[in-house]
Design a protein around this motif. Sequence first.
Motif, PDB file in Angstrom:
ATOM      1  N   ALA A 206      33.126  34.552  42.391  1.00 41.20           N
ATOM      2  CA  ALA A 206      34.002  34.901  41.259  1.00 41.20           C
ATOM      3  C   ALA A 206      33.253  34.770  39.938  1.00 41.20           C
ATOM      4  O   ALA A 206      33.377  35.619  39.047  1.00 41.20           O
ATOM      5  CB  ALA A 206      35.234  33.996  41.256  1.00 41.20           C
ATOM      6  N   GLU A 207      32.460  33.703  39.808  1.00 42.78           N
ATOM      7  CA  GLU A 207      31.694  33.495  38.579  1.00 42.78           C
ATOM      8  C   GLU A 207      30.670  34.598  38.365  1.00 42.78           C
ATOM      9  O   GLU A 207      30.375  34.984  37.233  1.00 42.78           O
ATOM     10  CB  GLU A 207      30.995  32.133  38.631  1.00 42.78           C
ATOM     11  N   ALA A 208      30.126  35.120  39.477  1.00 39.82           N
ATOM     12  CA  ALA A 208      29.123  36.187  39.389  1.00 39.82           C
ATOM     13  C   ALA A 208      29.753  37.566  39.262  1.00 39.82           C
ATOM     14  O   ALA A 208      29.046  38.569  39.104  1.00 39.82           O
ATOM     15  CB  ALA A 208      28.218  36.145  40.618  1.00 39.82           C
ATOM     16  N   GLY A 209      31.062  37.648  39.355  1.00 37.70           N
ATOM     17  CA  GLY A 209      31.749  38.935  39.254  1.00 37.70           C
ATOM     18  C   GLY A 209      31.654  39.782  40.493  1.00 37.70           C
ATOM     19  O   GLY A 209      31.804  41.012  40.436  1.00 37.70           O
ATOM     20  N   LYS A 210      31.429  39.155  41.671  1.00 36.70           N
ATOM     21  CA  LYS A 210      31.323  39.901  42.921  1.00 36.70           C
ATOM     22  C   LYS A 210      32.698  40.135  43.526  1.00 36.70           C
ATOM     23  O   LYS A 210      33.552  39.244  43.540  1.00 36.70           O
ATOM     24  CB  LYS A 210      30.466  39.123  43.925  1.00 36.70           C
ATOM     25  N   ALA A 211      32.898  41.331  44.056  1.00 34.14           N
ATOM     26  CA  ALA A 211      34.141  41.630  44.767  1.00 34.14           C
ATOM     27  C   ALA A 211      34.139  40.936  46.123  1.00 34.14           C
ATOM     28  O   ALA A 211      33.115  40.884  46.813  1.00 34.14           O
ATOM     29  CB  ALA A 211      34.298  43.133  44.952  1.00 34.14           C
ATOM     30  N   THR A 212      35.270  40.367  46.503  1.00 32.79           N
ATOM     31  CA  THR A 212      35.445  39.745  47.813  1.00 32.79           C
ATOM     32  C   THR A 212      36.756  40.258  48.409  1.00 32.79           C
ATOM     33  O   THR A 212      37.543  40.937  47.738  1.00 32.79           O
ATOM     34  CB  THR A 212      35.516  38.221  47.702  1.00 32.79           C
ATOM     35  N   PHE A 213      37.008  39.921  49.666  1.00 37.11           N
ATOM     36  CA  PHE A 213      38.282  40.305  50.267  1.00 37.11           C
ATOM     37  C   PHE A 213      39.452  39.718  49.478  1.00 37.11           C
ATOM     38  O   PHE A 213      40.474  40.372  49.295  1.00 37.11           O
ATOM     39  CB  PHE A 213      38.341  39.833  51.720  1.00 37.11           C
ATOM     40  N   VAL A 214      39.292  38.487  48.991  1.00 35.64           N
ATOM     41  CA  VAL A 214      40.384  37.839  48.262  1.00 35.64           C
ATOM     42  C   VAL A 214      40.596  38.487  46.900  1.00 35.64           C
ATOM     43  O   VAL A 214      41.734  38.733  46.482  1.00 35.64           O
ATOM     44  CB  VAL A 214      40.114  36.330  48.110  1.00 35.64           C
ATOM     45  N   SER A 215      39.509  38.791  46.198  1.00 39.93           N
ATOM     46  CA  SER A 215      39.676  39.404  44.875  1.00 39.93           C
ATOM     47  C   SER A 215      40.283  40.805  44.973  1.00 39.93           C
ATOM     48  O   SER A 215      40.987  41.254  44.070  1.00 39.93           O
ATOM     49  CB  SER A 215      38.336  39.467  44.134  1.00 39.93           C
ATOM     50  N   LEU A 216      40.030  41.501  46.080  1.00 42.23           N
ATOM     51  CA  LEU A 216      40.547  42.862  46.245  1.00 42.23           C
ATOM     52  C   LEU A 216      41.949  42.901  46.852  1.00 42.23           C
ATOM     53  O   LEU A 216      42.756  43.760  46.503  1.00 42.23           O
ATOM     54  CB  LEU A 216      39.591  43.675  47.123  1.00 42.23           C
ATOM     55  N   LEU A 217      42.221  41.972  47.774  1.00 36.93           N
ATOM     56  CA  LEU A 217      43.493  42.006  48.486  1.00 36.93           C
ATOM     57  C   LEU A 217      44.510  40.992  47.963  1.00 36.93           C
ATOM     58  O   LEU A 217      45.714  41.167  48.170  1.00 36.93           O
ATOM     59  CB  LEU A 217      43.266  41.730  49.982  1.00 36.93           C
ATOM     60  N   GLY A 218      44.018  39.940  47.313  1.00 35.87           N
ATOM     61  CA  GLY A 218      44.895  38.826  46.960  1.00 35.87           C
ATOM     62  C   GLY A 218      44.942  37.831  48.099  1.00 35.87           C
ATOM     63  O   GLY A 218      44.630  38.164  49.258  1.00 35.87           O
ATOM     64  N   ILE A 219      45.338  36.605  47.787  1.00 40.53           N
ATOM     65  CA  ILE A 219      45.281  35.530  48.778  1.00 40.53           C
ATOM     66  C   ILE A 219      46.182  35.810  49.979  1.00 40.53           C
ATOM     67  O   ILE A 219      45.749  35.679  51.135  1.00 40.53           O
ATOM     68  CB  ILE A 219      45.643  34.178  48.119  1.00 40.53           C
ATOM     69  N   GLU A 220      47.413  36.199  49.766  1.00 45.03           N
ATOM     70  CA  GLU A 220      48.354  36.359  50.875  1.00 45.03           C
ATOM     71  C   GLU A 220      47.978  37.521  51.784  1.00 45.03           C
ATOM     72  O   GLU A 220      48.014  37.409  53.015  1.00 45.03           O
ATOM     73  CB  GLU A 220      49.787  36.524  50.338  1.00 45.03           C
ATOM     74  N   ARG A 221      47.612  38.654  51.196  1.00 43.29           N
ATOM     75  CA  ARG A 221      47.209  39.798  52.026  1.00 43.29           C
ATOM     76  C   ARG A 221      45.916  39.502  52.776  1.00 43.29           C
ATOM     77  O   ARG A 221      45.761  39.907  53.940  1.00 43.29           O
ATOM     78  CB  ARG A 221      47.027  41.048  51.159  1.00 43.29           C
ATOM     79  N   ALA A 222      44.989  38.798  52.124  1.00 42.48           N
ATOM     80  CA  ALA A 222      43.735  38.447  52.787  1.00 42.48           C
ATOM     81  C   ALA A 222      44.003  37.526  53.982  1.00 42.48           C
ATOM     82  O   ALA A 222      43.439  37.714  55.069  1.00 42.48           O
ATOM     83  CB  ALA A 222      42.785  37.779  51.806  1.00 42.48           C
ATOM     84  N   ARG A 223      44.881  36.543  53.783  1.00 43.53           N
ATOM     85  CA  ARG A 223      45.204  35.626  54.880  1.00 43.53           C
ATOM     86  C   ARG A 223      45.881  36.371  56.032  1.00 43.53           C
ATOM     87  O   ARG A 223      45.551  36.144  57.204  1.00 43.53           O
ATOM     88  CB  ARG A 223      46.092  34.490  54.376  1.00 43.53           C
ATOM     89  N   ALA A 224      46.790  37.259  55.711  1.00 41.57           N
ATOM     90  CA  ALA A 224      47.466  38.046  56.750  1.00 41.57           C
ATOM     91  C   ALA A 224      46.471  38.931  57.509  1.00 41.57           C
ATOM     92  O   ALA A 224      46.563  39.075  58.739  1.00 41.57           O
ATOM     93  CB  ALA A 224      48.561  38.910  56.115  1.00 41.57           C
ATOM     94  N   GLN A 225      45.513  39.496  56.791  1.00 41.62           N
ATOM     95  CA  GLN A 225      44.500  40.341  57.433  1.00 41.62           C
ATOM     96  C   GLN A 225      43.624  39.514  58.372  1.00 41.62           C
ATOM     97  O   GLN A 225      43.306  39.950  59.480  1.00 41.62           O
ATOM     98  CB  GLN A 225      43.639  41.015  56.357  1.00 41.62           C
ATOM     99  N   ALA A 226      43.224  38.322  57.934  1.00 42.78           N
ATOM    100  CA  ALA A 226      42.406  37.446  58.782  1.00 42.78           C
ATOM    101  C   ALA A 226      43.155  37.069  60.053  1.00 42.78           C
ATOM    102  O   ALA A 226      42.584  37.079  61.163  1.00 42.78           O
ATOM    103  CB  ALA A 226      42.006  36.193  58.003  1.00 42.78           C
ATOM    104  N   GLU A 227      44.428  36.754  59.926  1.00 39.77           N
ATOM    105  CA  GLU A 227      45.223  36.373  61.100  1.00 39.77           C
ATOM    106  C   GLU A 227      45.403  37.548  62.049  1.00 39.77           C
ATOM    107  O   GLU A 227      45.346  37.378  63.277  1.00 39.77           O
ATOM    108  CB  GLU A 227      46.576  35.825  60.643  1.00 39.77           C
TER     109      GLU A 227
END
Length: 259
Positions: A206-227
């Motif tokens: 986040a500090e480096a400005g890199k896109a991640t699954f969480v930054s793109l999907l949000g915490i709840e959608r990312a968790r649902a996708q992982a499950e």
Amino acid sequence: MRYSTLDGGKRLRPFFVLQTSRLFNVAEEAAIRVAAAIEMVHCYSLVHDDLPAMDDDDLRRGRPTCHKAFDEATAILAGDALLTKSFEVVAGPNTHSDPQVRCELVRELALAAGGQGMVGGQMFDLRAAELDMDVQAVTRLQNLKTGRLIDFSCEAGAILGKAAWQLRQALKAYAHDLGLAFQIADDLLDVEGDPEKVGKGLRKDAEAGKATFVSLLGIERARAQAEMLSRQAAQHLDCFDDKADLLREAARFVVERSL
């Protein structure tokens, strides 16, 4: 080399080698040798990943990174030696009596670790902050950087056991879904985790400005996708019945872990 490999860690990749080998009644010594080799490759990648020229991390597994405990030149050489040692182990006659199997293991490990795999993913990651990354691009990056070694770890038992193509494909599909679930869980830990439990610095993407699954999907959608991916990974193992129960447990573990 010992400092960076015998310092704990989850040992997930060796676990996958051992468990998939048991599906095909592979000799224990052969499985252990390949399991050790993949852990050497993984640990080499962490040593180099922690260097100032890469992620510049001070902590790994709760203690100073290799270049902090020794120096940068020693860390580079330790990583180089671990990578080289892994191929020495895999190519050794005690790994398998059939030289064709050993050659296939060497080739597949090289593809997983090199420019078409982990190293290519790391190069992609170094440029990630400069790129306009969507979910598809982040998925491709993580399939290379993290997924390819997991793929090899899950296929290694099938290679050692000379398994049928269909069974090998089932393990490949398991590895693909599990690898993505693992990385999404890693991204969630980077946002929500406790640095003392995780044993390394957090929130650097986040500090480096890199896109991640969480930054793109949000915490709840990312968790649902992982499950969802975890459940899907387990379903690929139906052809192995209860012999693959520990692999199914691993699919749950990667999304429930706190480190």
